[in-house]
Design a protein around this motif. Structure first.
Motif, PDB file in Angstrom:
ATOM      1  N   THR A   1      -7.130   1.536  -3.058  1.00 63.65           N
ATOM      2  CA  THR A   1      -6.704   1.965  -1.722  1.00 63.65           C
ATOM      3  C   THR A   1      -5.349   2.649  -1.777  1.00 63.65           C
ATOM      4  OG1 THR A   1      -7.938   0.139  -0.740  1.00 63.65           O
ATOM      5  CG2 THR A   1      -6.249   1.170   0.630  1.00 63.65           C
ATOM      6  N   ARG A   2      -4.448   2.097  -2.572  1.00 63.39           N
ATOM      7  CA  ARG A   2      -3.121   2.693  -2.740  1.00 63.39           C
ATOM      8  C   ARG A   2      -3.224   4.095  -3.331  1.00 63.39           C
ATOM      9  NH1 ARG A   2       2.164   1.807  -3.152  1.00 63.39           N
ATOM     10  NH2 ARG A   2       3.297   2.363  -5.022  1.00 63.39           N
TER      11      ARG A   2
ATOM     12  N   LEU B   1       0.806  -1.221   0.000  1.00 68.29           N
ATOM     13  CA  LEU B   1       0.000   0.000   0.000  1.00 68.29           C
ATOM     14  C   LEU B   1       0.840   1.272   0.000  1.00 68.29           C
ATOM     15  CD1 LEU B   1      -2.864  -0.979   2.458  1.00 68.29           C
ATOM     16  CD2 LEU B   1      -3.025  -0.693  -0.021  1.00 68.29           C
TER      17      LEU B   1
END
Length: 181
Positions: free
Chosen positions: A46-47, A28
């Motif tokens: 999400t990253r 991440l």
């Protein structure tokens, strides 16, 4: 005794969980490969969200750098930060500004901001910035700032590109990215 007897060193579920968590964090925030069992789409989303959040935090510490890059700020920062774990917002912005300066891609207002920071604080790229005690000069992209007795003055702003009548004048200054005191 609640654990296995000595000599029967079986891996505990917690050790496996800790390793998987470390892999997930690396994927991440530090450009690591996605761990097994995670869907790549949500992981990428999400990253991207974490990089946007990080860019916002850096922009709060380096407003002129973000403004100077304009609409390209998010992309420039995300490309730079994609493979680097954060060192904190102040240091991330400083490292990015120095890298852009080295590539001669630092906008003039950001050069002013970098020169002032270089005069005010000592930062070697490894440890946290510390206030300078002795008089110091900061230079970046043609901008020159001086710190004496804790007060910083921008003596010469970085040359701006002239766009009058189509006369584009490039910034010809090639100064040091930082100067020690």
């Amino acid at each position: 005794m609640t654990g296995p007897p000595d000599g029967d060193a079986a891996p505990t579920p917690r050790a496996g969980l800790a390793e998987r968590q470390a892999e997930l964090v690396a994927a991440l925030v530090a450009g690591g490969k996605p761990p097994a069992g995670f869907a790549p789409g949500p992981l990428a989303a999400t990253r991207a969200a974490l990089l946007r959040k990080r860019a916002g935090e850096v922009a709060r510490h380096w407003p002129l750098l973000a403004a100077g890059l304009g609409p390209g700020w998010s992309t420039t920062f995300a490309d730079w930060a994609a493979r680097r774990p954060t060192a904190g917002s102040l240091r991330d912005g400083w490292d990015l500004a120095r890298e852009l300066h080295d590539k001669q891609a630092l906008p003039p207002v950001a050069a002013d901001e970098l020169a002032v920071r270089e005069a005010r604080l000592r930062y070697d790229g490894l440890r946290a910035p510390r206030p300078r005690r002795a008089p110091a000069v900061g230079r970046a992209g043609g901008a020159v700032a001086v710190q004496i007795a804790g007060r910083v003055r921008l003596l010469r702003p970085a040359p701006r590109v002239s766009d009058l009548a189509g006369d584009a004048v490039a910034d010809a200054a090639r100064s040091e990215s930082w100067t020690s005191d």
